[in-house]
Design an enzyme around this catalytic site. Structure first.
Site, short mmCIF file in Angstrom:
data_model
loop_
_atom_site.label_atom_id
_atom_site.label_comp_id
_atom_site.label_asym_id
_atom_site.label_seq_id
_atom_site.Cartn_x
_atom_site.Cartn_y
_atom_site.Cartn_z
N GLU A 66 -3.61 6.28 7.03
CA GLU A 66 -3.09 6.92 8.18
C GLU A 66 -3.82 6.56 9.53
OE1 GLU A 66 -1.59 7.83 5.74
OE2 GLU A 66 -0.85 9.95 5.93
N TRP A 90 0.83 -1.28 -0.15
CA TRP A 90 -0.07 -0.13 0.12
C TRP A 90 0.82 1.26 0.05
CZ3 TRP A 90 -4.42 -1.53 -1.66
CH2 TRP A 90 -4.89 -2.67 -1.20
#
Length: 404
Positions: free
Chosen positions: A384, A162
């Site tokens: 995040e 990712w």
């Protein structure tokens, strides 16, 4: 009587910059986003214009060729870019985190070598934590860095996942286990600054040992590539440990977690931006679309939706600005950044969905912009740190700050 400060007040500089970015978004991003999204094509012409506007060096100090602006102004810029297309803000986001790591922890040599080229966008940065078998549990990473006793170089091995800008970046800040026996595990992690050839699937020469598999196919967040990174015998000199070998060895986890704190403000701003755009689309469509002889905005059910949407957008914006301003003031903002990221990302998803509902059947059509937003918004719930992770962070920090 004390007068409350208007948290949305912008300085003249902030007004000028955000207005410039808004015009750029309206003229150059929104009209072309659908085309790039449909093709899942990297928006190279838009990125070139962003370089000319100096958007890759917004927070980089002037002595290294940047604008030297604060996190709050950067958050305002990210909101505007995300209002146009969150893939564009993604191209900037990982670059911003890389520059933040260099500015705060890098040696002077590292700053001089990387920051001037990063400020112009000549090279773009990516950063990498996640691996195929671990996402939120960063301490469980398996990628390793082993020092070669003969050359003094560190040999990197492992698979990362990712990575936004994984293919087109010129430098990747990657977290590796440099001491697998460390207890607790986070004390044995180091951040390495790994250079690579932008656009090369298989790196050769001095960057040999780094391979980038084909980009991951995604529901949304098109245009900007998300990739794996495979390190297989990649050699990193000791002076490319973030902060230098003496100061930086074993400090990678702490450095990366600090970067995620500002990264969460960034994601919060992206949530505000996509929610703002969804609200704009809903307001326009609800005044154009008529049912039962009048625009649907005159129906109370629609007005209630619009009221809730606008209220949440304003609340998310205020939370985001507060977290950014605390960080700019040199204060800890882990609690506030977590709150901003949690609320703004959830707000982005909820407001987009309500706009989708207001559009009715047309919201399901690719002819309408809201369909793209509906696919893009869920990313913010994950990037995040998931909403669940944010709640864990918030809960822990609340207890720490309110011990009895």
């Amino acid at each position: 009587m004390a007068v409350a400060t208007d948290l949305l007040t912008k300085t003249d500089e902030q007004k000028a910059i955000t207005e410039m970015v808004r015009q750029f978004v309206d003229n150059e991003i929104i009209p072309h986003a659908e085309e790039y999204d449909a093709k899942d094509e990297f928006p190279a012409p838009i990125v070139e214009q962003m370089k000319e506007l100096g958007l890759f060096g917004v927070t980089i100090p002037e002595e290294y060729g940047g604008m030297g602006l604060d996190l709050t102004t950067y958050a305002m810029i990210v909101e505007e870019l995300s209002r146009g297309w969150i893939s564009i803000s993604g191209i900037v986001n990982t670059h911003f985190i890389g520059s933040y790591l260099l500015m705060k922890y890098g040696t002077e040599e590292q700053k001089q070598y990387f920051l001037p080229r990063m400020a112009t966008g000549e090279i773009r940065a990516a950063f990498s934590l996640s691996e195929p078998e671990c996402g939120s549990d960063v301490q469980a990473i398996k990628s390793t860095a082993t020092k070669d006793p003969e050359t003094g170089e560190w040999v990197l091995n492992g698979q990362k996942m990712w990575v936004t800008n994984g293919l087109n970046s010129g430098v990747v800040f990657v977290l590796m286990k440099s001491d697998p026996k460390a207890d607790p595990p986070y004390k044995g992690m180091t951040c390495f600054i790994t250079e690579k050839e932008p656009g090369a699937s298989v790196n050769t020469g001095k960057f040999a040992g780094l391979t980038i598999p084909p980009k991951i196919k995604k529901m949304g967040y098109k245009g900007v590539e998300s990739t794996e990174l495979v390190y297989d015998g990649y050699r990193c000199p000791p002076d490319r440990i973030l902060g230098g070998e003496e100061a930086g060895l074993g400090q990678g986890f702490r450095q990366m977690m600090d970067a995620l704190e500002v990264g969460r403000v960034n994601v919060a701003a992206r949530g505000v931006g996509i929610a703002q755009r969804a609200l704009e689309l809903a307001l326009r469509y609800s005044q154009e679309r008529k049912t039962f002889g009048k625009p649907i905005c005159q129906h109370q059910a629609i007005q209630f939706k619009l009221a809730d949407m606008a209220t949440k957008v304003e609340a998310a914006r205020l939370l985001t600005y507060k977290a950014a301003r605390l960080k700019d003031a040199g204060q800890r903002s882990d609690l506030e950044a977590g709150m901003a990221k949690l609320f703004a990302s959830e707000t982005g998803k909820e407001v987009v969905e309500q706009a989708f509902r207001i559009h009715g059947g047309y919201g399901y059509s690719k002819e309408y912009e809201i369909e793209r937003l509906y696919r893009d918004a869920p990313l913010l719930l994950i990037g995040e740190g998931t909403s669940e992770i944010q709640r864990m962070v918030i809960g822990r920090k609340l207890i720490e700050r309110n011990k009895i």
